[in-house]
Scaffold this active site. Sequence first.
Site, PDB file in Angstrom:
ATOM      1  N   GLU A 159       0.849  -1.199   0.000  1.00 36.48           N
ATOM      2  CA  GLU A 159       0.000   0.000   0.000  1.00 36.48           C
ATOM      3  C   GLU A 159       0.885   1.250   0.000  1.00 36.48           C
ATOM      4  O   GLU A 159       2.033   1.209   0.442  1.00 36.48           O
ATOM      5  CB  GLU A 159      -0.906  -0.094   1.240  1.00 36.48           C
ATOM      6  CG  GLU A 159      -1.792   1.071   1.538  1.00 36.48           C
ATOM      7  CD  GLU A 159      -2.823   1.412   0.483  1.00 36.48           C
ATOM      8  OE1 GLU A 159      -2.422   1.608  -0.683  1.00 36.48           O
ATOM      9  OE2 GLU A 159      -4.009   1.549   0.836  1.00 36.48           O
ATOM     10  N   ASP A 193      -3.156   5.855   6.703  1.00 41.48           N
ATOM     11  CA  ASP A 193      -3.577   7.092   7.365  1.00 41.48           C
ATOM     12  C   ASP A 193      -4.540   6.716   8.485  1.00 41.48           C
ATOM     13  O   ASP A 193      -4.105   6.397   9.594  1.00 41.48           O
ATOM     14  CB  ASP A 193      -4.192   8.015   6.316  1.00 41.48           C
ATOM     15  CG  ASP A 193      -4.619   9.362   6.874  1.00 41.48           C
ATOM     16  OD1 ASP A 193      -4.180   9.718   7.983  1.00 41.48           O
ATOM     17  OD2 ASP A 193      -5.382  10.078   6.196  1.00 41.48           O
TER      18      ASP A 193
HETATM   19  P1  IMP Z   1      -6.767   5.264   5.186  1.00 40.72           P
HETATM   20  O1  IMP Z   1      -7.878   4.302   4.852  1.00 40.72           O
HETATM   21  O2  IMP Z   1      -7.265   6.508   5.854  1.00 40.72           O
HETATM   22  O3  IMP Z   1      -5.625   4.622   5.930  1.00 40.72           O
HETATM   23  O4  IMP Z   1      -6.209   5.838   3.841  1.00 40.72           O
HETATM   24  C1  IMP Z   1      -5.817   5.047   2.856  1.00 40.72           C
HETATM   25  C2  IMP Z   1      -5.819   5.739   1.528  1.00 40.72           C
HETATM   26  O5  IMP Z   1      -6.091   7.139   1.556  1.00 40.72           O
HETATM   27  C3  IMP Z   1      -4.431   5.623   0.976  1.00 40.72           C
HETATM   28  O6  IMP Z   1      -4.286   4.395   0.307  1.00 40.72           O
HETATM   29  C4  IMP Z   1      -4.339   6.798   0.067  1.00 40.72           C
HETATM   30  O7  IMP Z   1      -4.856   6.446  -1.193  1.00 40.72           O
HETATM   31  C5  IMP Z   1      -5.215   7.834   0.700  1.00 40.72           C
HETATM   32  N1  IMP Z   1      -4.402   8.775   1.485  1.00 40.72           N
HETATM   33  C6  IMP Z   1      -4.315   8.884   2.825  1.00 40.72           C
HETATM   34  N2  IMP Z   1      -3.467   9.857   3.187  1.00 40.72           N
HETATM   35  C7  IMP Z   1      -2.991  10.369   2.041  1.00 40.72           C
HETATM   36  C8  IMP Z   1      -2.035  11.413   1.749  1.00 40.72           C
HETATM   37  O8  IMP Z   1      -1.446  12.064   2.618  1.00 40.72           O
HETATM   38  N3  IMP Z   1      -1.799  11.646   0.422  1.00 40.72           N
HETATM   39  C9  IMP Z   1      -2.400  10.937  -0.576  1.00 40.72           C
HETATM   40  N4  IMP Z   1      -3.290   9.963  -0.344  1.00 40.72           N
HETATM   41  C10 IMP Z   1      -3.575   9.682   0.941  1.00 40.72           C
HETATM   42 MG    MG Z   2      -4.410   4.238  -1.906  1.00 41.62          MG
END
Ligand code: IMP
Ligand code: MG
Length: 176
Positions: A99, A103
């Site tokens: 991945e 975040d």
């Molecule tokens: P999560 O589900 O919040 O952990 O986020 C996962 C997805 O959100 C990642 O695979 C990214 O595609 C997108 N994402 C989260 N933070 C960022 C960032 O700082 N820049 C770009 N994409 C992000």
């Molecule tokens: Mg992603």
Amino acid sequence: MHTETIGTVMITQEEINAKAAEIGRRITEDFAGEEVVLVGILRGAVLWMADIMKNVNLDMVIDFMAVSSYGASTKSSGIVKINKDLDTDIEGKNVIIVEDIVDSGVTLNYLKGYFESRGAKVIKICALLDKPEGRRVDIDVDYKGFTVDNRFIVGYGLDFDQKYRNLPYITWLKEE
Ligand code: IMP
Ligand code: MG
């Protein structure tokens, strides 16, 4: 209309290459004598996936999934949707999810559950970036590239509104 600009280089191509070599060695040791399935999460993980796979010296199958959490916003909605499913039967397999960034953890938490339901034997996570301040669900990153602070990151596969994926380094977005 919004305007946005990007910051200076945060993580260079050379640093990423060195990290991929180190993580590739660890994966090779951890799964010695076994086969692995590397699942790259489209589209953000493409460059990191390429770096990792060429540094892992094991029998391997690669596959990709595309998932989204809706929209072009800089915050995850918390709802994960599968846009492209696996083509590989992962039952009884060692799966390594590759991945771009963890975040909130919502996406990977969902994917782990999904791979468990498909009968994977082992599920590990390999992420280029970890943004621990954004975490909403508890998730362990087994193979972590770099930890970043709570900024919106772009470059090296990561986008803002589909832009900047082609930058050969990691930087951040400045919104004005
Ligand atoms: P999560 O589900 O919040 O952990 O986020 C996962 C997805 O959100 C990642 O695979 C990214 O595609 C997108 N994402 C989260 N933070 C960022 C960032 O700082 N820049 C770009 N994409 C992000
Ligand atoms: Mg992603």
